[in-house]
Enzyme design. Structure first.
Site, PDB file in Angstrom:
ATOM      1  N   SER A 146     -14.233   0.982   4.849  1.00 55.10           N
ATOM      2  CA  SER A 146     -14.246   2.455   4.258  1.00 55.10           C
ATOM      3  C   SER A 146     -13.458   2.786   3.030  1.00 55.10           C
ATOM      4  O   SER A 146     -13.902   3.723   2.572  1.00 55.10           O
ATOM      5  CB  SER A 146     -13.680   3.280   5.641  1.00 55.10           C
ATOM      6  OG  SER A 146     -12.383   2.930   5.847  1.00 55.10           O
ATOM      7  N   ASP A 204      -4.960   0.587   1.904  1.00 58.59           N
ATOM      8  CA  ASP A 204      -6.328   0.236   1.688  1.00 58.59           C
ATOM      9  C   ASP A 204      -7.079   0.722   0.629  1.00 58.59           C
ATOM     10  O   ASP A 204      -7.584  -0.022  -0.187  1.00 58.59           O
ATOM     11  CB  ASP A 204      -7.351   0.640   3.014  1.00 58.59           C
ATOM     12  CG  ASP A 204      -7.169  -0.331   4.362  1.00 58.59           C
ATOM     13  OD1 ASP A 204      -5.834  -0.856   4.389  1.00 58.59           O
ATOM     14  OD2 ASP A 204      -7.765  -0.216   5.266  1.00 58.59           O
TER      15      ASP A 204
HETATM   16  C1  MEV Z   1      -5.859  -0.665   8.125  1.00 53.58           C
HETATM   17  O1  MEV Z   1      -6.354  -1.536   7.290  1.00 53.58           O
HETATM   18  C2  MEV Z   1      -4.476  -0.809   8.236  1.00 53.58           C
HETATM   19  C3  MEV Z   1      -3.488   0.201   9.215  1.00 53.58           C
HETATM   20  O2  MEV Z   1      -2.223  -0.075   8.834  1.00 53.58           O
HETATM   21  C4  MEV Z   1      -4.110   1.466   8.861  1.00 53.58           C
HETATM   22  C5  MEV Z   1      -3.462   2.275   7.594  1.00 53.58           C
HETATM   23  O3  MEV Z   1      -2.585   1.506   6.901  1.00 53.58           O
HETATM   24  O4  MEV Z   1      -4.095   3.091   7.465  1.00 53.58           O
HETATM   25  C6  MEV Z   1      -3.901  -0.400  10.492  1.00 53.58           C
END
Ligand code: MEV
Length: 373
Positions: A146, A204
């Site tokens: 995403s 991300d």
């Molecule tokens: C998702 O790739 C990683 C999480 O730590 C969510 C985030 O950092 O926004 C679970």
């Protein structure tokens, strides 16, 4: 307005340590993957705006004139601001989803409409264009699909609306935006991520925008200096899950048991910092003992993530199968299924792992004959 076709791509990511804790202000270490999302933007003059997402079977077209008539003042002044639940509700009316519309489709369309209307409404007239996005990344597997989608959309729409220049000069096949332009792309991509995930940390989209390996904390990141070349096996459990729900679950547990959960998050932070220190040491003076430390850190973090409630039986199985071969694994990303990572020792042949985890992931060709069938 841009007149030529634009092709943009952005990578997915793997989180080594710090998932979930990063949402609560702790450090995360993440690296970009060589699996990418691609976007093609075609400007045209047919009065339509189209979105085609072949991976998830989405094909939507809107009349630009109809969108132009909408009162989009609810989106603010075109500044980069966090989408509010009210704005997202209004966008749902614009999107007109059929009853049986899948969640992935809904979120992808809402993020597109949010970015298209917010970025392009600064133009005198909304542009007519076709956007197609396709990806090498599996969706909802913890590999940042995403974020890569949001980064591609932000980069393409900002370029189409001349908010940032097209970095391709005559004769260039490939190019990259300046740091300043990447900052703006990342800010908008973060808003796209917020539409999709509610309250993401931003790690991300940062890795997807800048690539490489980085240490991320509270919106700030530092590229990891000379990261060592580690071999990491990626396994897709193919168990679907929702990042939004898992992140919300950790928050609920933190509120319910602050004295128990806050120290777990602090410990994960310390694991990320220790891992960063060891990676730096490995680059300067590699020694076999460093692998043992990395393995212990992986095991401790995996137990912590289980304690946060984001584990899954399929991930336990991955840990057991790889442990039987002396290897250490943890979940990566939001957990609850999705992908796991296994640290491979130098010279380890992953075909010794049976059943071969690559059978399930299909990410790269494995020389093991049974696993490529
Ligand atoms: C998702 O790739 C990683 C999480 O730590 C969510 C985030 O950092 O926004 C679970």
């Amino acid at each position: 307005m841009l007149s030529e076709v634009l092709l943009v791509s952005a990578p997915g990511k793997v989180i080594l340590h710090g998932e979930h804790a990063v949402v609560h202000g702790k450090v995360a270490l993440a690296v970009a993957l060589n699996l990418r999302t691609f976007l093609q933007l075609k400007p045209h003059s047919n009065g339509k705006v189209g979105l085609h997402l072949p991976n998830i079977g989405v094909k939507r077209v809107w009349d630009v004139a109809r969108l132009q008539l909408l009162d989009t003042s609810f989106l603010g002044q075109g500044d980069v601001t966090a989408p509010t639940p009210e704005q997202v509700e209004k966008l749902k009316e614009v999107a007109c989803f059929p009853e049986d519309c899948a969640v992935t489709e809904r979120l992808a369309v809402l993020a597109f409409l949010y970015l298209y209307l917010s970025i392009c409404r600064r133009q005198r007239a909304l542009p007519s264009l076709d956007i197609a996005v396709w990806s090498e990344l599996p969706t909802g597997a913890g590999l940042g699909s995403s974020a890569a989608y949001s980064v591609c959309l932000a980069a393409a729409l900002l370029t189409a609306c001349e908010e940032i220049p097209n970095p391709l000069k005559d004769g260039d096949d490939i190019s990259r935006w300046t740091e300043q332009d990447l900052e703006l792309i990342n800010k908008w991509a973060f808003q796209g991520e917020r539409v999709i995930h509610g309250n993401p940390s931003g790690v991300d989209n940062a890795v997807s925008t800048w690539g490489g390996a980085l240490r991320y904390q509270q919106g700030k990141f530092l590229p990891l200096k000379r990261p060592p070349a580690l071999q990491i096996l990626l396994t897709n459990t193919k168990v679907p899950r929702s990042t939004k729900a898992l992140v919300a679950g950790v928050r609920t547990r933190l509120i319910k048991f602050p004295e128990i959960v806050a120290p777990v998050l602090t410990s994960i932070d310390a694991i990320s910092l220790e891992c960063e220190r060891v990676l730096g040491e490995m680059a300067a003076a590699p020694a076999p003992e460093q692998y043992l430390v990395l393995e212990e850190l992986i095991d401790m973090n995996q137990h912590h993530l289980n304690a946060l409630g984001v584990g899954h039986a399929s991930l336990d199985q991955l840990c057991q199968v790889t442990m039987a071969h002396g290897l250490h694994s943890k979940l990566t990303g939001a957990g609850g299924g999705g992908c796991g990572i296994t640290l491979l020792k130098p010279g380890f042949d992953c075909c010794c792992l049976w059943p071969c985890p690559r059978l399930q992931c299909g990410f790269s060709t494995c020389p093991h004959p049974e696993s490529t069938s």
